[in-house]
Design a protein around this motif. Structure first.
Motif, PDB file in Angstrom:
ATOM      1  N   ILE A  44      -0.748  -3.600  -4.929  1.00  0.00           N
ATOM      2  CA  ILE A  44      -0.155  -2.265  -5.016  1.00  0.00           C
ATOM      3  C   ILE A  44       1.346  -2.396  -4.835  1.00  0.00           C
ATOM      4  O   ILE A  44       1.807  -3.066  -3.898  1.00  0.00           O
ATOM      5  CB  ILE A  44      -0.749  -1.328  -3.944  1.00  0.00           C
ATOM      6  N   ILE A  45       2.116  -1.771  -5.710  1.00  0.00           N
ATOM      7  CA  ILE A  45       3.564  -1.659  -5.544  1.00  0.00           C
ATOM      8  C   ILE A  45       3.877  -0.174  -5.461  1.00  0.00           C
ATOM      9  O   ILE A  45       3.516   0.600  -6.343  1.00  0.00           O
ATOM     10  CB  ILE A  45       4.326  -2.311  -6.713  1.00  0.00           C
ATOM     11  N   TYR A  46       4.539   0.215  -4.387  1.00  0.00           N
ATOM     12  CA  TYR A  46       4.755   1.628  -4.113  1.00  0.00           C
ATOM     13  C   TYR A  46       6.186   1.850  -3.653  1.00  0.00           C
ATOM     14  O   TYR A  46       6.655   1.177  -2.720  1.00  0.00           O
ATOM     15  CB  TYR A  46       3.759   2.080  -3.035  1.00  0.00           C
ATOM     16  N   GLN A  47       6.877   2.754  -4.299  1.00  0.00           N
ATOM     17  CA  GLN A  47       8.221   3.122  -3.875  1.00  0.00           C
ATOM     18  C   GLN A  47       8.117   3.969  -2.618  1.00  0.00           C
ATOM     19  O   GLN A  47       7.614   5.088  -2.646  1.00  0.00           O
ATOM     20  CB  GLN A  47       8.947   3.909  -4.970  1.00  0.00           C
ATOM     21  N   MET A  48       8.575   3.427  -1.510  1.00  0.00           N
ATOM     22  CA  MET A  48       8.382   4.092  -0.227  1.00  0.00           C
ATOM     23  C   MET A  48       9.330   5.284  -0.089  1.00  0.00           C
ATOM     24  O   MET A  48      10.548   5.122  -0.215  1.00  0.00           O
ATOM     25  CB  MET A  48       8.605   3.105   0.924  1.00  0.00           C
ATOM     26  N   PRO A  49       8.795   6.476   0.170  1.00  0.00           N
ATOM     27  CA  PRO A  49       9.654   7.642   0.383  1.00  0.00           C
ATOM     28  C   PRO A  49      10.533   7.455   1.615  1.00  0.00           C
ATOM     29  O   PRO A  49      10.194   6.710   2.538  1.00  0.00           O
ATOM     30  CB  PRO A  49       8.659   8.786   0.591  1.00  0.00           C
ATOM     31  N   PRO A 216      21.563  -0.459  11.890  1.00  0.00           N
ATOM     32  CA  PRO A 216      22.827   0.277  12.075  1.00  0.00           C
ATOM     33  C   PRO A 216      23.634   0.509  10.815  1.00  0.00           C
ATOM     34  O   PRO A 216      24.654   1.161  10.868  1.00  0.00           O
ATOM     35  CB  PRO A 216      23.593  -0.642  13.029  1.00  0.00           C
ATOM     36  N   PHE A 217      23.179  -0.007   9.679  1.00  0.00           N
ATOM     37  CA  PHE A 217      24.048   0.050   8.512  1.00  0.00           C
ATOM     38  C   PHE A 217      23.490   0.907   7.380  1.00  0.00           C
ATOM     39  O   PHE A 217      23.737   0.675   6.213  1.00  0.00           O
ATOM     40  CB  PHE A 217      24.369  -1.357   7.996  1.00  0.00           C
ATOM     41  N   GLY A 218      22.693   1.931   7.700  1.00  0.00           N
ATOM     42  CA  GLY A 218      22.260   2.905   6.702  1.00  0.00           C
ATOM     43  C   GLY A 218      21.316   2.374   5.645  1.00  0.00           C
ATOM     44  O   GLY A 218      21.302   2.849   4.508  1.00  0.00           O
ATOM     45  N   ILE A 219      20.495   1.388   5.995  1.00  0.00           N
ATOM     46  CA  ILE A 219      19.539   0.829   5.040  1.00  0.00           C
ATOM     47  C   ILE A 219      18.358   1.776   4.892  1.00  0.00           C
ATOM     48  O   ILE A 219      17.734   2.171   5.869  1.00  0.00           O
ATOM     49  CB  ILE A 219      19.049  -0.550   5.509  1.00  0.00           C
ATOM     50  N   MET A 220      18.039   2.142   3.659  1.00  0.00           N
ATOM     51  CA  MET A 220      16.909   3.018   3.376  1.00  0.00           C
ATOM     52  C   MET A 220      15.695   2.183   2.961  1.00  0.00           C
ATOM     53  O   MET A 220      15.802   0.989   2.700  1.00  0.00           O
ATOM     54  CB  MET A 220      17.266   4.017   2.277  1.00  0.00           C
ATOM     55  N   THR A 221      14.528   2.815   2.883  1.00  0.00           N
ATOM     56  CA  THR A 221      13.321   2.109   2.482  1.00  0.00           C
ATOM     57  C   THR A 221      13.329   1.811   0.988  1.00  0.00           C
ATOM     58  O   THR A 221      13.798   2.617   0.179  1.00  0.00           O
ATOM     59  CB  THR A 221      12.069   2.936   2.818  1.00  0.00           C
ATOM     60  N   GLY A 222      12.796   0.655   0.647  1.00  0.00           N
ATOM     61  CA  GLY A 222      12.672   0.238  -0.742  1.00  0.00           C
ATOM     62  C   GLY A 222      11.229   0.305  -1.202  1.00  0.00           C
ATOM     63  O   GLY A 222      10.606   1.359  -1.156  1.00  0.00           O
ATOM     64  N   LYS A 223      10.660  -0.848  -1.559  1.00  0.00           N
ATOM     65  CA  LYS A 223       9.304  -0.882  -2.097  1.00  0.00           C
ATOM     66  C   LYS A 223       8.326  -1.536  -1.122  1.00  0.00           C
ATOM     67  O   LYS A 223       8.688  -2.419  -0.347  1.00  0.00           O
ATOM     68  CB  LYS A 223       9.278  -1.626  -3.432  1.00  0.00           C
ATOM     69  N   LEU A 224       7.092  -1.065  -1.196  1.00  0.00           N
ATOM     70  CA  LEU A 224       5.978  -1.695  -0.504  1.00  0.00           C
ATOM     71  C   LEU A 224       5.221  -2.551  -1.510  1.00  0.00           C
ATOM     72  O   LEU A 224       4.837  -2.067  -2.583  1.00  0.00           O
ATOM     73  CB  LEU A 224       5.038  -0.635   0.077  1.00  0.00           C
ATOM     74  N   TYR A 225       5.030  -3.820  -1.159  1.00  0.00           N
ATOM     75  CA  TYR A 225       4.226  -4.744  -1.959  1.00  0.00           C
ATOM     76  C   TYR A 225       3.000  -5.082  -1.121  1.00  0.00           C
ATOM     77  O   TYR A 225       3.095  -5.836  -0.153  1.00  0.00           O
ATOM     78  CB  TYR A 225       5.011  -6.002  -2.300  1.00  0.00           C
ATOM     79  N   MET A 226       1.866  -4.538  -1.485  1.00  0.00           N
ATOM     80  CA  MET A 226       0.654  -4.655  -0.669  1.00  0.00           C
ATOM     81  C   MET A 226      -0.402  -5.450  -1.428  1.00  0.00           C
ATOM     82  O   MET A 226      -0.650  -5.200  -2.615  1.00  0.00           O
ATOM     83  CB  MET A 226       0.121  -3.252  -0.340  1.00  0.00           C
ATOM     84  N   THR A 227      -0.996  -6.429  -0.759  1.00  0.00           N
ATOM     85  CA  THR A 227      -2.053  -7.248  -1.345  1.00  0.00           C
ATOM     86  C   THR A 227      -3.284  -7.196  -0.447  1.00  0.00           C
ATOM     87  O   THR A 227      -3.180  -7.411   0.763  1.00  0.00           O
ATOM     88  CB  THR A 227      -1.610  -8.713  -1.498  1.00  0.00           C
TER      89      THR A 227
END
Length: 251
Positions: A44-49, A216-227
C-alpha cells in the motif's frame, strides 16, 4: 491509495474473496483451527494527510478507540495492559485468552517505550541500553537525512515464539525525510482485513504526524509505504467481506 482509500480497501476485500482458503493450523496462542482468505505481499502506498481530521475522514477508523489507543502508544508510558483494551470494538471475552495473568504478552506502548517495560529498572540490550520513540525523534533532529531512524516492534524475545504466546503483527516503522517530507515504511507480518487494517493504517499515520510535529524544521508528512506479508480475513467473516466488497457498510 489516497483520497480513494476506502475504495481501494473494498477492492482488497474483493480480492480476498477470490483467494484460496488456507488452514494455518491455529490462530495465535489458541489451538482453535480456523481457515483464512489470504493475500500475500500486499503493498500500500498512501499519501499521509497532514491533519488527524482529514485522516479520520479518509480512513474511517474505529473511533474513539483508535485515537485513544494511539495516545496510549505515544504517552511515554510502557502500559500493560493499556486502558483502552476495555473498549476495543472487537474485544473477545474481555481479551482474557490474550493475557498471561493480568498482562498481555506484549503491548505497543511497551514496544514504543521499552526502557522501563516489564519489572526491571532500565532494560539493557546485548551491548547497549534500549532506545525508544524519543530516541528516534532525537536522531531525526540531529541527522535529518539519516537512514537509521527505525522503531522496532518485533523484539528478539519474539523470535521463534519460544514463549508460546502472542507476538506482534507489526515488525516496525522506518522514518526517512526526503524532499522536506517525513515518509514512513511500515512492515507487518500479518494483518486482519476486518478488525485491524484501517486502525493499523490510522495509528501509523498518526505516529508519523506525531513524529513530524516533534521536528523543529517544519517537516510535514509524506507517504506511507506499507507491506503486509499476510493480509487476511477469517472464513466466518465471509459475509462481511462480501458486504464491503459490494460497497456496503464498513465493519
Amino acid at each position: 491509495m489516497s483520497s480513494g482509500f476506502i475504495n481501494s480497501y473494498r477492492v482488497l476485500c474483493g480480492q480476498l474473496l477470490e483467494s484460496k482458503l488456507i488452514d494455518v493450523g491455529r490462530w495465535q496462542s489458541t489451538d482453535n483451527p480456523i481457515k483464512t482468505y489470504e493475500l500475500m505481499d500486499t503493498r500500500i502506498i498512501y499519501q499521509m494527510p497532514a491533519t488527524p481530521a482529514k485522516l479520520q475522514k479518509e480512513i474511517k477508523p474505529n473511533l474513539p478507540w483508535a485515537e485513544d489507543h494511539f495516545q496510549e502508544r505515544v504517552s511515554g508510558l510502557a502500559l500493560n495492559p493499556p486502558p483502552s483494551e476495555q473498549w476495543w470494538p472487537y474485544a473477545f471475552k474481555g481479551n482474557i485468552e490474550h493475557k498471561e495473568g493480568k498482562k498481555f504478552s506484549h503491548t505497543y506502548p511497551e514496544r514504543y517505550w521499552p526502557k522501563h517495560a516489564g519489572e526491571g529498572e532500565i532494560n539493557e540490550g546485548i551491548r547497549y541500553s534500549y532506545g525508544d520513540l524519543d530516541d528516534v525523534v532525537d536522531l531525526l533532529k540531529k541527522e535529518p537525512y539519516t537512514r537509521q531512524a527505525y522503531l522496532p516492534v518485533w523484539f528478539p524475545e519474539d523470535t521463534g515464539v519460544v514463549h508460546g504466546g502472542r507476538v506482534p503483527c507489526s515488525i516496525g516503522y522506518h522514518f526517512m525525510i526526503r524532499n522536506e517530507k517525513l515518509n514512513c515504511w511500515y512492515q507487518m507480518r500479518s494483518c486482519d482485513a476486518i478488525r485491524h487494517f484501517r486502525d493499523d493504517v490510522y495509528m501509523t499515520v498518526r505516529l508519523a504526524q506525531w513524529v513530524s510535529g516533534k521536528l523543529p524544521f517544519g517537516i510535514m508528512t509524506g507517504k506511507l509505504y506499507m507491506t503486509v506479508s499476510s493480509f487476511h480475513a477469517f472464513e466466518p467473516d465471509t459475509s462481511i467481506l462480501e458486504r464491503v466488497a459490494s460497497g456496503g457498510e464498513l465493519p
